[in-house]
Write an enzyme that holds these catalytic residues in place. Structure first.
Site, PDB file in Angstrom:
ATOM      1  N   GLY A 195      -2.340  -0.583   4.951  1.00  0.00           N
ATOM      2  CA  GLY A 195      -1.339   0.126   4.164  1.00  0.00           C
ATOM      3  C   GLY A 195      -0.093  -0.723   4.026  1.00  0.00           C
ATOM      4  CE  LYS A 196       3.294  -5.384   3.704  1.00  0.00           C
ATOM      5  NZ  LYS A 196       2.678  -6.209   4.735  1.00  0.00           N
TER       6      LYS A 196
END
Ligand code: NAD
Length: 425
Positions: A110-111
């Site tokens: 994720g980011k």
């Protein structure tokens, strides 16, 4: 069924998608899995009202994208930068999925981030913005859901504010909700050095596989910050000779070998952590670009993306490149280096010591029991070494470059997990 190929005006996302589709075609990934893995599982935007120091209110845009949780909770940093948008987060989140998969750790990718100019914010404004960001994305954050970490312009203070906000909202301490915390507040010994130590392990194993003695092997390291310094220090312990280093103040070339502990002490004591003013007998000062072209066995770019590009790749004299930075070699330079017979260990294998280190922090947080730095390295070294050989062996067996091999190994592990877990409903 023909899979609709997604494209994007965002260069980072477009590149991530085309790399993924290219690898998926090469491995014959079935259409349904291509569809699933080319999209993020979840992407949210949040607005962040922040009371500024002058009493006015500004509303910032924040994002969190979970690309995949097939292998475990999403893992990836959040950054503060004016260019942050949801597509950038999607692209970087997918790269985290592949990096965690390749690293063999139980995480997806994720980011996140907030679109802002951090230089314009005071410390208290940053704190209020970070706490509001934590509160707004809290429903999708947790140590078994999604675990953020530092990224561009975020570090230990932001991680502590983030953890503290989530803990207060939930009425219980939540140390494992972010990694990258200071050692005194549930952080981990060994984490600071982990990325550079991991890069050095890749250099060592690469030379060993190529039957080149690391003792006396000449190495050039561009970038003398977190990754570059610990890479250099580890390589010296293995017996390598660091003949060139560079930072934003230029290149420092000593054919007989740089005194790395002295250079490290110099940057540690420099007010801006720079090599500026560093000297030792036999030193020749070059530009930061020219250091990349010095004759050596290994070149390890540990500074910026795009450092080796179409303009200079043809003049690189090293036989091996081990990427410590993210994206230091552009795709057109990659092709030039390959034509020259230069062997390259790609970034998401070589610098994965960082995310493996984050995993170690989380493991210690789950147990409330902390390891010594020796215990930490004792666990890091075999994991990095195994990962190197997984990619090396695949690359030899299938006659593909290390970068492509790393990507194929990483995608396969995620695709297998998606398949085994099945589609719900
Ligand atoms: P850092 O800020 O500690 O160090 C960066 C170094 O690069 C500094 O020495 C700086 O002076 C130098 N530099 C900047 N511009 C330069 C130029 N034009 N020429 C030569 N040197 C220049 O950063 P870091 O944490 O060491 O990260 C370096 C790279 O590694 C980045 O691409 C980062 O994304 C990547 N990375 C870092 C980690 C980590 O754990 N720190 C993990 C994975 C990847």
């Amino acid at each position: 069924m023909t899979v609709t190929r997604r494209t994007s005006k965002n260069v980072l996302l477009d590149t991530a998608l085309s790399n993924f589709y290219g690898a998926a075609d090469e491995m014959g990934l079935e259409d349904g899995l291509v569809e699933i893995l080319s999209r993020p599982e979840r992407a949210i935007s949040v607005s962040l009202p922040v009371v500024m120091d002058d009493g006015s209110t500004r509303v910032f845009e924040g994002y969190r994208v979970q690309h995949s949780t097939a292998l475990g909770p999403a893992k990836g940093g959040f950054r503060y930068h004016p260019d942050v948008d949801i597509e950038e987060c999607e692209a970087l989140g997918s790269l985290m999925t592949w990096k965690c998969s390749l690293a063999g750790i139980p995480y997806g990718g994720g980011k996140g981030g907030v679109s802002c100019d951090p230089l314009e914010l005071s410390t208290s404004e940053r704190e209020r913005m970070t706490r509001t960001f934590a509160a707004r994305i809290s429903p999708i954050i947790g140590d078994w859901i999604d675990i953020p970490a530092p990224d561009v312009n975020t570090g230990a203070p932001e991680m502590v504010w983030f953890m503290d906000t989530i803990s207060k909202m939930r009425g219980r301490l939540e140390p494992g909700v972010v990694t990258g915390k200071p050692i005194s507040i549930w952080g981990s010994r060994g984490r600071t050095a982990a990325t550079g130590v991991g890069v050095a392990i890749c250099v060592k194993e690469l030379l060993e596989s190529e039957k080149v003695d690391i003792k006396g092997a000449r190495v050039i390291i561009q970038g003398f910050g977190n990754v570059g310094t610990y890479n250099a220090r580890s390589l010296v312990k293995y017996g390598a000779k660091i003949v060139g280093i560079a930072d934003m103040t230029g290149g420092y070339h000593v054919p007989g070998g740089i005194d790395i502990e002295r250079a490290f002490e110099h940057v540690t004591n420099h007010p801006k952590k720079l090599l500026e003013g560093y000297t030792q007998p036999g030193l020749e000062k070059l530009s930061a670009e020219d250091i990349l072209l010095v004759d050596a066995e290994v070149l390890s770019p540990c500074a910026l993306e795009g450092a080796i590009n179409a303009k200079n790749a043809g003049r690189v004299r090293a036989k091996y490149i081990v990427e410590g930075a993210n994206g230091p070699v552009t795709p057109d330079a990659d092709a030039i280096l390959s034509d020259k017979g230069i062997l390259l260990v790609p970034d998401f294998l070589a610098n994965s010591g960082g995310v493996i280190g984050s995993y170690f922090e989380w493991v210690q947080n789950q147990n409330g029991f902390f390891w010594t730095e020796d215990e930490y390295n004792h666990r890091l070294i075999p994991i990095m070494t195994d990962n190197f050989y997984r990619v090396w062996n695949y690359s030899k067996a299938h006659e593909v470059k290390m970068r492509r091999a790393a990507f194929l190994v990483a995608i396969k592990r995620v695709a297998d997990a998606v398949k085994m877990r099945g589609i719900f409903l």
